[in-house]
Design an enzyme around this catalytic site. Sequence first.
Site: not given
Length: 250
Positions: A136, A207, A219
């Site tokens: 990410c 994240h 993402h």
Amino acid sequence: MNDTIKSAIADHALAEYPRECCGLLVLQEGHEVYVPCRNIAARPTEDFRLAPEDYALAEDLGPIVAVVHSHPGGMARPSGADRKMCEQSGIDKWVIVSLGVQSDGSTAIDEWFEFGPTGYIAPLLGRQFVHGVHDCYDLIRSYYQLERGILLPDFERRDNWWEDGASNLYLDHYREAGFVDVGPAATLQAGDILLMQIRSKNDVPNHAGIYLGDGVMLHHMHGRLSGRTVWGGMWTQCLRTVLRHEEVTP
């Protein structure tokens, strides 16, 4: 590579099958020598991570001229992660050897392939997840480089760092990357970084996605391909804060 080196690499690849083998070609007294190394990747049948101690020992033997690894059951062509690691490594030659089960039931070498740095940046969509390589944060770095012309620093990150009870990598480093914290209630702008907490034992954001505008987030989740999704629902419930880059902050 001469036949002696190829034979040494082939023996190593066969011995490690179905794991990926990895090693280094080192220059000693004008001759290349193959140094087998340990693959410490979390999923060694799918990717490789060369043990740092082995790399250091190889450097003591002589200049490193190539990185070598195998593709068990696959083609001798670089994956997106291979090409990304090649760009990061500073080593001009990479070698892939493929091997697999043959028609007679034996395991044997199929083909060889050599490549080097080309300035490669993986497409933002459809990347395979390899933590520390294509994850990410790397998607954020690529987005800012490709879409904004901004080079963000990279940070070393161990597998599952969010479970060690101490690390808080996003909040520890966002200022170094040129971001400011505008809070979870901020009115979102394209390019904002959405920090989320998903099953984190450290109780920290682990994240991140990029808000693209019009209710869409880009993402890269663990174990999935990078892609777009609608921003809302469970994602907003996981949101901890929003980061905005100083160069695009009003």
